[in-house]
Design a protein around this motif. Sequence first.
Motif, PDB file in Angstrom:
ATOM      1  N   THR A 258      34.085  11.205 -59.703  1.00 16.02           N
ATOM      2  CA  THR A 258      33.881  10.244 -60.803  1.00 16.02           C
ATOM      3  C   THR A 258      32.537  10.492 -61.474  1.00 16.02           C
ATOM      4  O   THR A 258      32.439  10.525 -62.715  1.00 16.02           O
ATOM      5  N   ARG A 261      32.597  13.833 -63.432  1.00 15.71           N
ATOM      6  CA  ARG A 261      33.447  13.832 -64.641  1.00 15.71           C
ATOM      7  C   ARG A 261      32.771  13.141 -65.832  1.00 15.71           C
ATOM      8  O   ARG A 261      33.194  13.289 -66.953  1.00 15.71           O
ATOM      9  N   ARG A 262      31.731  12.350 -65.555  1.00 19.99           N
ATOM     10  CA  ARG A 262      31.011  11.709 -66.672  1.00 19.99           C
ATOM     11  C   ARG A 262      30.307  12.738 -67.552  1.00 19.99           C
ATOM     12  O   ARG A 262      29.862  12.415 -68.651  1.00 19.99           O
TER      13      ARG A 262
END
Length: 354
Positions: A258, A261-262
């Motif tokens: 997570t 992926r930013r």
Amino acid sequence: MPSTSLPTIQADDEWSQLRAVIVGRAANSCFPSEPLHMIQATMPEQYHGHFQPNSHFPKYVLQKADAELDQLANVLQQDGIKVYRPDDVDWYAVGGYTAAMPRDGLITVGNTIIEAPFSWRSRKREIDLAYSGILTELASDGHLTIVRAPKIVGTDTIYDDVGKPQGGLVDGKYPWAVNNSRPAFDAADFMRFGKVLIGQYSNVTNAKGVEYLRACVPDGYTVEMLEVDDPHAMHIDATILPLKRGLLVYNPLRTSETALRRHSVLHDWELHPYPFVPKKRDSPPLFMTSEWLCMNVLSISETKVVVEEKDVEFAEWIRQFGIEPILLPLQHVHSIGGSFHCATVDLVRDCGGS
Ligand code: NVA
């Protein structure tokens, strides 16, 4: 050497074909002497007592570490890579640490080499003392920019009032061992992904340091900060490892898919958590790091990576990605603070199209 034989300095990523590199030296390395709170924040607990003024690493460690670094330099040279070595320095005499970890102090971004404004007082003269010869030689390349670290005149305030919140989440979530009173970063808190650098806030990298780095990178380059969950954070190169364009391995104990992926540069990448917990070992001692050094490899290209010869589990695991591990010894360099990535600085990579 005539300047015409110098390769043009240019490196934008961690994986493209390597052409020129600095390989460190271990001789005369000393345990860095820093305030106790910094040692407690960053170093393995069982070795805290070693981090005193004028405390040498064991002689056998330094001798074997230098043999390992010489072998690495030879292997790279035989592969056609130009290798630069730092000058010998008596670190005991100058109250310093080492020339074995050049990655912490220098980063090549495009055609610019940037010197880190170190937090650690024991490292402030490291680049001057050990790397001035290399930088002077490279400076004859008219295409290169070298950004030396700012000199502190008067008292360094970086350790004043530490432990107090530093003014918001820009610094991450921990009460780091340095404050934000002047720019500080270690270059090893950043990795290059073409025109984007991804870094971490840490016990040696503060918000002003990140702003300073943003001002130093060439036009068109940006610096983004990864969310990392590690109160002992110091150097990102055992947390993420971009093995080749489109494929990154990460330490799932410290960051997550997570968080990765930013970063839009990674949006279509394969992201693989390393699925094993590396084994602890006592000999030679890991005085300064965790056993996650298995991820601290040096890429020669997108298909060839130098891995520590005892890290067989890691070496076998990366074969599935079409990568050939070149196994070399480096365990005594590990004792001084890092593995192949820490012990080198890439100066030239074939980064076309990054
Ligand atoms: N400080 C981190 C990174 C070392 C390269 C660790 O010990 O895992």
